[in-house]
Design an enzyme around this catalytic site. Structure first.
Site, PDB file in Angstrom:
ATOM      1  N   ASP A 233       0.846  -1.204   0.000  1.00 24.92           N
ATOM      2  CA  ASP A 233       0.000   0.000   0.000  1.00 24.92           C
ATOM      3  C   ASP A 233       0.881   1.254   0.000  1.00 24.92           C
ATOM      4  OD1 ASP A 233      -2.304   1.495  -0.016  1.00 24.92           O
ATOM      5  OD2 ASP A 233      -3.037   0.796   1.925  1.00 24.92           O
TER       6      ASP A 233
ATOM      7  N   HIS B 164      -9.507  -1.856  -7.883  1.00 28.80           N
ATOM      8  CA  HIS B 164      -9.523  -0.788  -6.872  1.00 28.80           C
ATOM      9  C   HIS B 164      -8.744   0.452  -7.306  1.00 28.80           C
ATOM     10  CE1 HIS B 164      -9.527   1.252  -3.066  1.00 28.80           C
ATOM     11  NE2 HIS B 164      -8.246   1.014  -2.813  1.00 28.80           N
TER      12      HIS B 164
END
Ligand code: HEM
Length: 443
Positions: free
Chosen positions: A170, A309
């Site tokens: 991330d 996403h």
């Protein structure tokens, strides 16, 4: 990155660079006495960490970083009546939960309602320093505040550091900020600083002068159902197109489906550049891992699904009109233990884990809220595709919860994806500049 134009000593540290610590704790409080709080804050102010301190040499840094933010009811409790002119902030996140697509029955106290007045964000490399700093807050603020709840997060262990609980790296793609970011990375979007900071270039809302260099923090408490996600990706695994000449084993095919849900492999390598095989060296290389724009595959999902996403939350060339105002800075951290052997064996979550999600922007409706509602939750976004994109396969909310394009060999197939990310609470906060804390909150 180090800019000279913005007054870095004035801006709270988590906003532009992120604390990036091993551990973080959010301490949510209620104000019992405005005057007591104001005089305690005056004493406590030197502990609030600026951007300048956060980027200073390690030897000059405190053992823990501290930021502070206030909800609308917190401003009201302090007698601050100036209008910050952000509708979602004014009503609070609980009032917005259904609009965001949340199931309000999954929310837990004290987030249900408007009881939370403020939050301390603590970050350190050692949890013991968080305890120490939290005790100092308790003794300084005494009975002027009550702590309603705390949430603690930590980087995952070993080679999973920096990865969220589903296993994906991330914090790769962040917007570069005008007047701040000097070494813009290849592929990085560049936004005017007013997209993040109030009253800066591009922030056109009418706000009190003390709002300068403050920002709105969208905090979301997301539980992640990791064993369930692992089982579902195994059961629904997909293969690369025959042309790729690869047949994946069961686990790799499950990882491939997971990668298609995110738009990146667990290593961070983007599918737009590495569509069939993971490329960990690419994932780890900041000069290359964000340098893509979907431009050569605007109508085709062979490389990256429209419902992935990262394609949903930053559509790059998919969006015919520039979406410069819809960027925000993310500063999230994982919380909760690693998946246990018994959870794995039963494919069932029994210990709470997930993401303490934090996003900063000058207009909540343009940043976090736009990404969630107009993009992730909107089945026909990105627009003008031949196949319906469906919801963001990771964070999309709505009925039916279907996402398209996940199988490269059957791109019209809509997958009904169970909800593996469950919102359990959240709040909108204003994070003032340090001069504003001094002049408006601490006297
Ligand atoms: C990117 C995970 C929730 C917005 C990413 C990435 C991962 C990830 C692994 C790729 C790393 C990167 O490109 O930096 C998650 C998880 C979530 C979550 C596990 C929930 C538990 C959200 C929410 C939003 C959001 C709620 C906003 C509504 C973004 C954005 C990017 C991103 C804007 C960067 C996309 C790009 O610039 O290409 N997320 N995320 N995420 N996420 Fe999330």
């Amino acid at each position: 990155t180090n800019g000279t134009f913005l007054p870095l000593q004035n801006i709270q540290g988590d906003i532009l660079v992120g604390m990036k610590k091993q551990t973080e704790r959010l301490v949510f409080f209620q104000i019992n006495s405005a005057s007591g709080f104001r005089s305690a804050l005056k004493t406590y102010l030197p502990q609030i960490t600026s951007t300048a301190t956060l980027i200073s040499p390690a030897a000059n840094q405190p053992l823990a970083f501290v930021n502070i933010g206030f909800s609308q009811t917190g401003l009201t409790a302090l007698g601050i009546t100036d209008d910050l002119n952000d509708a979602e902030f004014a009503s609070g996140m609980w009032a917005d939960a259904a609009n965001l697509g949340d199931d309000p029955s999954k929310w837990v106290s004290p987030f249900k309602g408007t009881a939370i007045h403020g939050v301390f964000v603590l970050g350190s490399d050692q949890a013991s320093y968080l305890d120490q700093y939290q005790s100092a807050i308790s003794s300084t603020f005494g009975s002027s505040i009550s702590v309603l709840t705390t949430i603690s997060g930590a980087a995952r262990p070993g080679d999973q550091a920096g990865h969220e609980h589903f296993g994906f790296l991330d914090g790769i793609s962040q917007p570069a900020i005008g007047g701040w970011t000097t070494n813009t990375l290849p592929g990085q979007a560049i936004v005017p600083n007013g997209v993040i900071l109030a009253r800066r270039l591009g922030d056109t809302a009418t706000r009190p002068s003390w709002a300068l260099d403050g920002t709105f923090m969208a905090f979301r408490w997301f539980q992640q159902l990791v064993p369930e996600f692992n089982k579902w990706t195994l059961d629904n695994a997909v293969q690369p197109p025959p042309l790729a000449g690869v047949t994946l084993n069961a686990q790799d095919a499950a990882d491939f489906l997971g990668a298609r849900m995110f738009g990146r492999w667990k290593s961070g390598a983007p599918l737009d550049l590495a569509p069939t095989v993971d490329d960990p060296a690419l994932g780890a290389d900041p000069q290359r891992n964000n340098l893509f724009d979907y431009g050569d595959a605007l109508l085709d999902e062979t490389k990256c699904p429209f419902s992935a996403h990262i394609r949903k939350t930053n559509p790059r060339l998919d969006l015919p009109l520039l979406s410069i105002n819809n960027h925000a800075i993310r500063s999230s951290i994982a919380y909760g233990p690693e998946v246990s052997a018994s959870e794995s064996a039963s494919n069932t979550t029994s210990q709470d884990r997930g993401l303490i999600f934090v996003e900063y922007q000058s207009v909540i409706a343009n940043g976090f809220r736009f990404q969630q509602i107009a993009w992730a939750n909107t089945a026909n976004f990105p627009p003008a595709k031949l196949e319906t994109p469906g919801l963001d396969a990771v964070i999309g909310q709505g009925t039916p919860r279907t996402s398209g394009g996940l199988d490269p060999n059957n791109q019209t197939k809509m997958f009904t994806v169970p909800q593996f990310v469950v919102p359990k609470g959240g709040e909108y906060f204003f994070v003032p500049s340090i001069p504003a804390l001094t002049s408006e909150f601490a006297t």
